[in-house]
Write a protein that holds these residues in place. Structure first.
Motif, mmCIF file in Angstrom:
data_model
loop_
_atom_site.group_PDB
_atom_site.id
_atom_site.type_symbol
_atom_site.label_atom_id
_atom_site.label_comp_id
_atom_site.label_asym_id
_atom_site.label_seq_id
_atom_site.Cartn_x
_atom_site.Cartn_y
_atom_site.Cartn_z
ATOM 1 N N ALA A 9 -21.621 -18.447 -41.546
ATOM 2 C CA ALA A 9 -22.967 -18.942 -41.236
ATOM 3 C C ALA A 9 -23.993 -17.836 -41.421
ATOM 4 O O ALA A 9 -25.102 -18.075 -41.921
ATOM 5 C CB ALA A 9 -23.023 -19.498 -39.811
ATOM 6 N N ALA A 13 -26.937 -17.918 -44.042
ATOM 7 C CA ALA A 13 -28.321 -17.653 -43.631
ATOM 8 C C ALA A 13 -28.952 -16.588 -44.523
ATOM 9 O O ALA A 13 -30.123 -16.707 -44.910
ATOM 10 C CB ALA A 13 -28.372 -17.218 -42.168
ATOM 11 N N LEU A 60 -33.828 -23.117 -42.335
ATOM 12 C CA LEU A 60 -32.378 -23.283 -42.235
ATOM 13 C C LEU A 60 -31.701 -21.953 -41.923
ATOM 14 O O LEU A 60 -30.748 -21.903 -41.137
ATOM 15 C CB LEU A 60 -31.814 -23.881 -43.519
ATOM 16 C CG LEU A 60 -32.127 -25.360 -43.743
ATOM 17 C CD1 LEU A 60 -31.670 -25.786 -45.131
ATOM 18 C CD2 LEU A 60 -31.479 -26.222 -42.680
ATOM 19 N N ALA A 64 -29.405 -21.330 -38.637
ATOM 20 C CA ALA A 64 -28.018 -20.856 -38.692
ATOM 21 C C ALA A 64 -27.872 -19.572 -37.880
ATOM 22 O O ALA A 64 -26.900 -19.420 -37.127
ATOM 23 C CB ALA A 64 -27.591 -20.635 -40.140
ATOM 24 N N GLY A 67 -27.963 -20.383 -34.255
ATOM 25 C CA GLY A 67 -26.692 -20.993 -33.863
ATOM 26 C C GLY A 67 -25.631 -19.939 -33.595
ATOM 27 O O GLY A 67 -24.888 -20.024 -32.615
ATOM 28 N N MET A 83 -25.216 -24.489 -35.812
ATOM 29 C CA MET A 83 -24.543 -23.931 -36.992
ATOM 30 C C MET A 83 -24.048 -25.047 -37.906
ATOM 31 O O MET A 83 -24.219 -24.986 -39.127
ATOM 32 C CB MET A 83 -23.339 -23.077 -36.570
ATOM 33 C CG MET A 83 -23.637 -21.633 -36.377
ATOM 34 S SD MET A 83 -22.199 -20.663 -35.838
ATOM 35 C CE MET A 83 -20.789 -21.445 -36.521
ATOM 36 N N THR A 84 -23.425 -26.052 -37.338
ATOM 37 C CA THR A 84 -22.874 -27.148 -38.130
ATOM 38 C C THR A 84 -23.975 -27.926 -38.839
ATOM 39 O O THR A 84 -23.857 -28.231 -40.026
ATOM 40 C CB THR A 84 -22.039 -28.085 -37.224
ATOM 41 O OG1 THR A 84 -21.007 -27.326 -36.609
ATOM 42 C CG2 THR A 84 -21.424 -29.212 -38.016
ATOM 43 N N THR A 86 -27.085 -26.934 -39.645
ATOM 44 C CA THR A 86 -27.792 -26.169 -40.682
ATOM 45 C C THR A 86 -26.898 -25.903 -41.886
ATOM 46 O O THR A 86 -27.358 -25.995 -43.030
ATOM 47 C CB THR A 86 -28.360 -24.845 -40.131
ATOM 48 O OG1 THR A 86 -27.315 -24.090 -39.534
ATOM 49 C CG2 THR A 86 -29.466 -25.101 -39.132
ATOM 50 N N THR A 87 -25.629 -25.605 -41.664
ATOM 51 C CA THR A 87 -24.759 -25.356 -42.819
ATOM 52 C C THR A 87 -24.479 -26.651 -43.580
ATOM 53 O O THR A 87 -24.359 -26.624 -44.807
ATOM 54 C CB THR A 87 -23.445 -24.659 -42.416
ATOM 55 O OG1 THR A 87 -22.775 -25.407 -41.413
ATOM 56 C CG2 THR A 87 -23.715 -23.245 -41.921
ATOM 57 N N ALA A 115 -22.015 -21.805 -46.962
ATOM 58 C CA ALA A 115 -22.293 -22.893 -46.019
ATOM 59 C C ALA A 115 -21.081 -23.818 -45.901
ATOM 60 O O ALA A 115 -20.720 -24.240 -44.799
ATOM 61 C CB ALA A 115 -23.522 -23.676 -46.455
ATOM 62 N N SER A 118 -18.428 -22.055 -43.816
ATOM 63 C CA SER A 118 -18.808 -22.065 -42.402
ATOM 64 C C SER A 118 -18.588 -23.450 -41.800
ATOM 65 O O SER A 118 -18.025 -23.581 -40.704
ATOM 66 C CB SER A 118 -20.269 -21.644 -42.234
ATOM 67 O OG SER A 118 -20.642 -21.736 -40.877
ATOM 68 N N SER A 122 -16.000 -24.375 -38.893
ATOM 69 C CA SER A 122 -16.555 -24.967 -37.674
ATOM 70 C C SER A 122 -15.795 -26.234 -37.307
ATOM 71 O O SER A 122 -15.441 -26.448 -36.146
ATOM 72 C CB SER A 122 -18.033 -25.309 -37.862
ATOM 73 O OG SER A 122 -18.821 -24.169 -37.978
#
Length: 126
Positions: A9, A13, A60, A64, A67, A83-84, A86-87, A115, A118, A122
């Motif tokens: 992530a 980012a 975004l 991330a 997050g 995190m989830t 945005t990725t 992404a 990640s 996740s």
């Protein structure tokens, strides 16, 4: 798994921040035109759209990063959710990019690869 998700992530980012810089701050540069395979007047004709799009990437990237900070600070639910989301958005944007122009497949992989990793870690970690 969540540590790997957080690491990717952060990478995602950083990539989104790089796209922000290209699209919002360096769009008129010849190097940026080459990256996006723009020709001649296309860069100036699309500058306003690119400027706006760059800020989407910045937001975004911030999401991330936030997050990851929340996850590390002990708020796993909020951190993982952010995190989830945005990725997933970054990955979907990369898919749209390659579907819009197959020549941008490599660029799409740069944008969406971290992404996707990640997001996968996740989902595996929950």
């Amino acid at each position: 798994m969540l540590i790997a998700a957080a690491i990717f992530a952060v990478v995602a980012a950083a990539v989104a921040f790089y796209f922000f810089m290209l699209e919002s701050l360096r769009w008129a540069e010849p190097e940026t035109a080459a990256i996006f395979q723009l020709r001649g007047a296309n860069a100036s004709a699309t500058a306003q759209l690119a400027y706006n799009l760059g800020f989407y990437n910045l937001f975004l990237a911030v999401g991330a990063g936030l997050g990851v900070v929340l996850l590390v600070a002990g708020n796993a639910v909020a951190g993982l959710t952010l995190m989830t989301f945005t990725t997933a958005c970054m990955l979907l944007a990369a898919v749209v990019l390659v579907l819009s122009d197959r020549r941008l497949g490599r660029l799409s992989l740069v944008q969406g690869g971290p992404a996707a990793l990640s997001l996968a870690f996740s989902l595996l970690g929950t």
